[in-house]
Write a protein that holds these residues in place. Structure first.
Motif, PDB file in Angstrom:
ATOM      1  N   ILE A 289       0.841  -1.199   0.000  1.00  0.00           N
ATOM      2  CA  ILE A 289       0.000   0.000   0.000  1.00  0.00           C
ATOM      3  C   ILE A 289       0.876   1.248   0.000  1.00  0.00           C
ATOM      4  N   VAL A 290       1.868   1.293   0.880  1.00  0.00           N
ATOM      5  CA  VAL A 290       2.758   2.456   0.946  1.00  0.00           C
ATOM      6  C   VAL A 290       3.503   2.630  -0.370  1.00  0.00           C
ATOM      7  N   ALA A 291       3.963   1.537  -0.966  1.00  0.00           N
ATOM      8  CA  ALA A 291       4.675   1.635  -2.246  1.00  0.00           C
ATOM      9  C   ALA A 291       3.800   2.300  -3.301  1.00  0.00           C
ATOM     10  N   GLU A 292       2.540   1.917  -3.368  1.00  0.00           N
ATOM     11  CA  GLU A 292       1.636   2.496  -4.371  1.00  0.00           C
ATOM     12  C   GLU A 292       1.310   3.956  -4.059  1.00  0.00           C
ATOM     13  N   LEU A 293       0.990   4.255  -2.811  1.00  0.00           N
ATOM     14  CA  LEU A 293       0.638   5.635  -2.460  1.00  0.00           C
ATOM     15  C   LEU A 293       1.829   6.571  -2.582  1.00  0.00           C
ATOM     16  N   ALA A 294       3.006   6.110  -2.190  1.00  0.00           N
ATOM     17  CA  ALA A 294       4.212   6.942  -2.304  1.00  0.00           C
ATOM     18  C   ALA A 294       4.591   7.148  -3.772  1.00  0.00           C
ATOM     19  N   ALA A 295       4.430   6.109  -4.585  1.00  0.00           N
ATOM     20  CA  ALA A 295       4.700   6.266  -6.022  1.00  0.00           C
ATOM     21  C   ALA A 295       3.740   7.287  -6.627  1.00  0.00           C
ATOM     22  N   ASN A 296       2.473   7.228  -6.241  1.00  0.00           N
ATOM     23  CA  ASN A 296       1.509   8.217  -6.734  1.00  0.00           C
ATOM     24  C   ASN A 296       1.872   9.623  -6.286  1.00  0.00           C
ATOM     25  N   ALA A 297       2.306   9.761  -5.032  1.00  0.00           N
ATOM     26  CA  ALA A 297       2.712  11.082  -4.539  1.00  0.00           C
ATOM     27  C   ALA A 297       3.922  11.600  -5.308  1.00  0.00           C
ATOM     28  N   SER A 298       4.813  10.702  -5.693  1.00  0.00           N
ATOM     29  CA  SER A 298       6.025  11.086  -6.416  1.00  0.00           C
ATOM     30  C   SER A 298       5.755  11.419  -7.881  1.00  0.00           C
TER      31      SER A 298
END
Length: 145
Positions: free
Chosen positions: A52-61
């Protein structure tokens, strides 16, 4: 008996971690690694949370990136629930919410599935606008099933 299973039965009642990270691929990777490290230190399973963090952080980036502004990762355990929040500074770019996320029409598309992964792994998730110019995408995981 598997110790990981035993740990999920009695999570800590209050734990929290917050960090600002650069909106880059490296920052997104660090968000995932920090999540795994902190949840491990708290004695909690980390696999779903890491995805979940990988996906949300990638979206934020990618979608939430504003030059010179970091994104924020927050993890909090309260009772039997882990809450993950990723806040970026592109409040004008709000993703679809729960139930409104659609798979890409092109089966060969290389992106467009991140929030589908979040929706599949999280027990609850959503998007909170503001305060301007920010937005927060959050997800919750029940620690005892």
């Amino acid at each position: 008996m598997n110790q990981e299973i035993l740990r999920t039965q009695h999570p800590s009642t209050e734990q929290a971690f917050t960090v600002l990270l650069s909106p880059t691929r490296r920052g997104a990777r660090l968000a995932r690694l920090l999540t795994v490290a902190h949840l491990g230190a708290w004695g909690l399973p980390s696999e779903s949370a890491a995805h979940i963090v990988a996906e949300l952080a990638a979206n934020a980036s990618v979608h939430g990136r504003v030059q010179g502004r970091d994104f924020q990762l927050s993890l909090a355990v309260s009772g039997q629930r882990l809450r993950i929040e990723v806040t970026d500074t592109r409040g004008d770019s709000v993703p679809p919410g729960p139930g409104a996320v659609k798979a890409p029409e092109d089966d060969h598309a290389e992106n467009g599935r991140g929030l589908l992964i979040v929706e599949a792994l999280a027990d609850h998730w959503g998007v909170v606008p503001g305060p301007v110019p920010r937005k927060t995408v959050w997800a919750e995981i029940d620690l005892v099933r």
